[in-house]
Design a protein around this motif. Structure first.
Motif, mmCIF file in Angstrom:
data_model
loop_
_atom_site.group_PDB
_atom_site.id
_atom_site.type_symbol
_atom_site.label_atom_id
_atom_site.label_comp_id
_atom_site.label_asym_id
_atom_site.label_seq_id
_atom_site.Cartn_x
_atom_site.Cartn_y
_atom_site.Cartn_z
ATOM 1 N N GLY A 8 9.382 -0.062 -13.895
ATOM 2 C CA GLY A 8 7.997 0.411 -13.862
ATOM 3 C C GLY A 8 7.593 0.955 -15.217
ATOM 4 O O GLY A 8 6.452 1.373 -15.417
ATOM 5 N N SER A 9 8.533 0.989 -16.144
ATOM 6 C CA SER A 9 8.202 1.439 -17.498
ATOM 7 C C SER A 9 7.695 0.238 -18.290
ATOM 8 O O SER A 9 7.804 -0.906 -17.843
ATOM 9 N N LEU A 51 7.632 2.461 1.701
ATOM 10 C CA LEU A 51 7.186 1.469 0.720
ATOM 11 C C LEU A 51 8.329 1.107 -0.228
ATOM 12 O O LEU A 51 8.431 -0.046 -0.662
ATOM 13 N N GLY A 52 9.214 2.052 -0.529
ATOM 14 C CA GLY A 52 10.396 1.741 -1.333
ATOM 15 C C GLY A 52 11.258 0.697 -0.641
ATOM 16 O O GLY A 52 11.719 -0.274 -1.268
ATOM 17 N N MET A 89 2.408 7.044 -0.478
ATOM 18 C CA MET A 89 2.945 5.805 -1.063
ATOM 19 C C MET A 89 2.477 5.546 -2.485
ATOM 20 O O MET A 89 2.930 4.595 -3.137
ATOM 21 N N ALA A 90 1.562 6.376 -2.949
ATOM 22 C CA ALA A 90 0.883 6.070 -4.208
ATOM 23 C C ALA A 90 1.838 5.659 -5.334
ATOM 24 O O ALA A 90 1.607 4.650 -6.012
ATOM 25 N N GLU A 91 2.898 6.418 -5.552
ATOM 26 C CA GLU A 91 3.737 6.136 -6.716
ATOM 27 C C GLU A 91 4.376 4.748 -6.632
ATOM 28 O O GLU A 91 4.421 4.014 -7.626
ATOM 29 N N PHE A 92 4.829 4.385 -5.448
ATOM 30 C CA PHE A 92 5.442 3.071 -5.309
ATOM 31 C C PHE A 92 4.404 1.948 -5.334
ATOM 32 O O PHE A 92 4.729 0.810 -5.690
ATOM 33 N N ALA A 93 3.164 2.249 -4.950
ATOM 34 C CA ALA A 93 2.136 1.210 -4.984
ATOM 35 C C ALA A 93 1.911 0.769 -6.426
ATOM 36 O O ALA A 93 1.783 -0.426 -6.725
#
Ligand SMILES: Cc1ncc(C[n+]2csc(CCOP(=O)(O)OP(=O)(O)O)c2C)c(N)n1
Ligand code: SF4
Ligand SMILES: [Mg+2]
Lengths: 619, 342
Positions: free
Chosen positions: A466-467, A290-291, A315-319
């Motif tokens: 993402g911040s 996903l990255g 993939m959760a974090e990149f989603a």
């Protein structure tokens, strides 16, 4: 796990449509995986298809490379039903290890072809079935001294036996065999000889009158495609302009990426230079997939990945990053049985809620749910337009049954119109923009304008993060600035509904019972509605094709007395989503669930509804 | 090109970014200045720069340099996949990745290794301070065994040598440097940007707040005293190729495949040849055994290195700009494809 006819663990419906022995039965071929039965199975399926008779094969395979039981169910249905029938009428038993169960699972009046060397063949007590002992291995032996080859050829013997007993057209079988091994003359000849040996054996030793099941040629498949769902999706990606694929192998999704890559190697080579107009990278894991996809999407390429539940979990974090930083990308989830590793080669629809809310914090992703190859093709292509227009990861939900089995489909149409690349500002356009902010809502639709790296204009560069960020993409920890962006994203996604595939409504408008379903459950519902109608129960149905849900879903619920949400998971994940959207009607929403891992049959839907019809539900 | 403008006609301030918010004296800010100097000296087009990072104090720095470049501050440890994807979409961009030792050597170890294995075309700078700065001073996987924290706590585990790991994985450009060595770092970054493939710079960059004790091998005092240069590295871009001629005597010049040269001038009798993998291994081994020194410079350089976009034989035109005419097969070919399923 074995394909129990009628799934004994559940309340198996005894309600069926009347059985017609011509072009309406199911063949079960029980073999061992790694024994090369794939070719013979394909030959039988294709032969029936070429004879103009609709057929839906289902390959039930183990998570293993060789030595475990495999079943190939071929449902022949003149009416065109494509879900699992739930009964076995003709069984070819080639696997000693499962023979006892395979015999028990045959429907009354069924026909058994069993290898004579299988011990269970000697003690069959059932008198309600016709039994034919066939020396599959022995016949094959005459054509191949080599053990491995003999095993492969034993499967071709069964092709011959079925050809004779079920009435396949001889020329069609022979041409399908030739096509299967095309380019290898000797192999074609050998296989054709063995098929003929099977025919000769059956003619001499099997009593054809004991078999009432026959294939009669029709022209119901003319102009139709016979294609796996994953391949259909891969063609959609190709025609949808996908130029980047980042992936990590996992059943049942691998063939989607593999098919995309092999199609691209053929159709995406620059004529002048011989160079590739696409890139594919096999990643180190799905989070990296996903990255890669988001990196490519951010820099302006149409990009996709395909995986199954375990990959989606990773993939959760990149989603969440893609959602919040507003980066396009397409993620296919070819669902299998969860949780955890679950049953990797069995089918389910258990990832809907996971995909809708993947990642921490407030999310709410766009999820597209095609059913059937034609839609898989069209919606997969459309997914890239939606992802770019709404600048967000888009999930396309399919499943193992859809993805890895062949289905009959109308011909795919060449795409009309060009790509919608969304709001991307060029250097030229930026000259006219006074106050550019990457995350500003200029048009009131929640969709901001983006620029691509490499754009030569001082206003173009921005910092993606993402911040917490403000409308100008600057870092922020200020509450109002954060709220402004996060609320706009919610509006943007809610507004995307106008571009998402609408629910498809069918059935009897005067019916008070509604059925809502999605994806591959469509096939079970289609037959279930006919069975219910035969039993005097009128229904209408709605097939949901995307989340966020359309208002039509609410209208449908309001217009029914009771609504059954049919899906393949334990908890009723779509039912819960619909209840949230229709709080006032939550009480009339019921669940018709099946989650045991086999391709869904009509029975669970019929049973859920009939149980209430017999004891009327209070709604 | 005047005194204050570069070959692209830009001034140094054209490569500036936002004001740093790091602690005053942080090594990472030195590296930021070195990146700016390198980009200026090489006349890089800022709009063609992609700045990628993970999460950490170090990963914040892309906001502080080349403000006209395109930054993407991804998630912790996963910058290599973002950088690789972006590079596939547009292979003409120059990618500068900044990471920390936590971001690279722990959570991001997998992606770091695989980006090297694939040879993504990028500069990858690890701003290595031996601690997790942003989460307030926990030991990282590059801290020395026995290293002491402010409160006296000792590190129980051996450190991971990122350069040795890179050498093992076939990375074609491996350098170690010190944030306080402006000249060496600037030169290394320039050479790294000119490299075809993954260029690692493991740059020791002291954290003045959490890991700057007198005897810390990641602290300023120790480094100033014990940093030994393997050689004096120089970089000569293609447009200044004639300068190479002027270098005589002890200087070795190594031509780079896309033009330009690396020059190496020995500083002592131990002449390190970075094009020899065995020599690179020896230098890293020496570095490991000699606890009193750190050796900096170009550790390894492979002229044959071929970046991922070439391995994949990507089209000359970036994928991101392709339209439906280029990407869709003809209607006739489509018909043939569909027929093959009938
Ligand atoms: C998934 C995840 N886990 C943990 C964190 C918390 N975190 C932020 S920065 C960081 C360590 C950064 O250390 P390093 O990469 O060495 O950067 P430095 O601050 O030292 O420059 C951690 C653990 C995070 N942001 N994301
Ligand atoms: S905590 Fe350390 S690494 Fe972070 S900014 Fe301060 S000095 Fe630099
Ligand atoms: Mg650190």
């Amino acid at each position: 796990m074995r394909p129990t006819a009628g799934a004994k663990s559940l309340r198996a419906s005894r309600l069926r449509l009347p059985r017609v022995p011509i072009n309406d039965f199911t063949i079960n071929v029980a073999t061992v995986n790694g024994s090369g039965s794939a070719s013979s199975n394909t030959i039988v399926a294709k032969t029936i298809f070429r004879m103009g008779v609709p057929i839906t094969p289902k390959n039930l395979f183990p998570s293993n490379i060789a030595g475990l039981p495999t079943w190939f169910l071929m449902r022949v249905s003149e009416k065109g039903y494509q879900c699992r029938s739930g009964r076995h009428d003709v069984t070819v038993a080639m696997n000693a290890a499962t023979a006892v169960d395979d015999i028990a699972d045959l429907a009354p009046g069924g026909v058994l072809f069993i290898d004579e060397s299988i011990p269970a063949a000697k003690s069959i007590e059932r008198t309600d079935i016709a039994v034919h002992l066939v020396p599959f291995a022995k016949i094959a032996k005459e054509y191949a001294p080599d053990v491995r080859l003999r095993k492969l050829l034993a499967n071709m013997v069964y092709v011959g036996v079925l050809t004779e007993m079920l009435g396949f057209d001889h020329d069609t079988v022979m041409s399908v065999v030739a096509e299967q091994f095309s380019g290898k003359e000797k192999v074609v000849k050998l296989n054709q000889d063995v098929v003929n040996a099977g025919i000769a054996h059956a003619r001499e030793h099997c009593d054809a009158s004991s078999v009432e099941f026959k294939i009669e040629a029709r022209n119901l498949t003319q102009g139709k495609m016979f294609i796996e769902g994953n391949t259909a999706a891969a063609i959609g990606c190709l025609m949808g302009g996908c130029t980047f694929c980042g992936w990590y192998p996992i059943t049942p999704s691998s063939s989607l990426c593999e098919d995309f890559i092999s199609l691209a190697k053929k159709h995406r080579i620059d004529a002048g230079t011989g160079k590739q107009n696409f890139a594919a990278v096999q990643a180190e894991d799905e989070l990296a997939s996903l990255g890669l996809v988001l990196g490519a999407g951010w820099a302006g390429a149409r990009s996709m990945t395909a995986t199954a539940g375990p990959g989606i979990s990773l993939m959760a974090e990149f989603a969440g990053f893609g959602y919040y930083a507003e980066i396009p990308g397409v993620v296919f989830d070819v669902q299998r049985v969860g949780p955890s590793t679950g049953m990797p080669t069995r089918t389910q629809q258990g990832d809907l809620s996971l995909c809708v809310n993947l990642s921490h914090g407030d999310t709410g992703h766009i999820v597209l749910i095609p059913a059937g190859p034609e839609e898989l093709y069209e919606i997969s292509a459309q997914a890239f337009d939606i992802a770019e227009k709404y600048q967000t990861p888009v999930f396309v939900l399919t499943d193992l049954d859809m993805g890895m089995n062949n289905w009959m489909s109308d011909r795919f149409e060449y795409p009309k119109g060009g790509f919608d690349r969304g709001k991307v500002l060029t250097a030229e356009q930026l000259k006219k923009v006074e106050d550019y902010g990457r995350y500003k809502d200029e048009d009131g639709d929640g969709i901001p304008y983006r620029t691509l790296p490499g754009t030569h204009h001082p206003k173009a560069p921005y910092f993606t993060r993402g911040s917490g960020h403000d409308e100008y993409a600057g870092y922020t920890e200020k509450s109002p600035a954060y709220i402004k962006v996060i609320d706009r994203i919610a509006r943007k996604i809610a507004g995307s509904v106008v571009d998402l595939p609408k629910p498809v409504i069918g059935g009897d408008e005067s019916a008070e019972i509604g059925i809502i379903h999605y994806g591959s459950t469509m096939y079970a519902v289609e037959e279930a509605r006919d069975i219910l109608a035969e039993n005097g129960v009128k229904t209408r149905d709605m097939r949901v094709r995307s989340v966020p849900l359309h208002d039509e879903v609410v209208e449908f619920v309001n217009s029914c007395n009771v609504v059954y949400v049919a899906e393949q998971n334990r908890d009723g994940q779509l039912a819960d989503l619909i209840r949230l959207k229709t709080p006032g009607s939550a009480g009339k929403i019921k669940k018709a669930l099946y989650y045991a891992g086999m391709p869904m049959a009509a029975a669970p839907v019929v049973d859920a509804i009939m149980a209430d019809v017999k004891e009327p539900a209070h709604v | 090109m005047s005194d204050t403008t570069n070959v692209a006609g830009l001034e140094k301030k054209d490569y500036a970014g936002l004001k740093s918010t790091l602690c005053i004296g942080c090594g990472h800010d030195q590296i930021t200045r070195e990146i700016i100097a390198a980009a200026f000296e090489s006349g890089v087009d800022p709009y063609n720069v992609v700045k990628t990072s993970g999460i950490g104090c170090s990963s914040k720095t892309p906001a502080y340099f080349i403000g006209n470049g395109y930054g993407i501050n991804s998630v912790h440890g996963r910058m290599p996949s973002i950088a690789t994807g972006a590079n596939m979409a547009n292979k003409n961009l120059i990618t500068i990745g900044v990471s920390g030792d936590g971001d690279t050597a722990s959570i991001g170890m997998g992606q770091f290794c695989h980006a090297m294995r694939r040879n993504t075309n990028m500069v990858y700078i690890v701003e290595n301070n031996g601690v997790y700065g942003l989460t307030k001073g926990q030991f990282s996987a590059t801290s020395d065994k026995g290293a002491k924290k402010k409160g006296g706590e000792l590190n129980d585990y051996a450190d991971i040598d990122l350069c040795a790991l890179a050498l093992e994985l076939g990375c074609g450009f491996i350098a170690r440097s010190f944030s306080g060595d402006m000249k060496q770092m600037t030169t290394l970054i320039r050479a790294a940007m000119n490299h075809d493939g993954f260029a690692l710079i493991d740059c020791i960059s002291p954290c003045v707040t959490f890991n700057n004790l007198k005897d810390s091998t990641k602290g300023f005092d120790w480094l100033r005293e014990n940093n030994v240069q393997l050689h004096e590295v120089g970089f000569v871009p293609e447009y200044e190729a004639e300068k190479v001629e002027q270098r005589a005597g002890e200087t070795v010049t190594v031509p780079m495949p896309h033009g330009g040269f690396i020059t190496l001038t020995a500083l002592d009798d131990e002449k390190h040849d970075p094009t020899d993998p065995a020599a690179a291994r020896r230098v890293l081994e020496r570095s490991r055994l000699d606890e009193g020194h750190v050796f900096t410079g170009l550790v390894y350089y492979d002229r044959e290195s071929q970046a991922l976009d070439r391995t994949l034989n990507l089209a000359d035109e970036p994928l991101c700009g392709m339209n439906e005419d280029q990407l869709r097969m003809s209607e006739a070919d489509f018909g043939t494809l569909v027929d093959s399923f009938c």
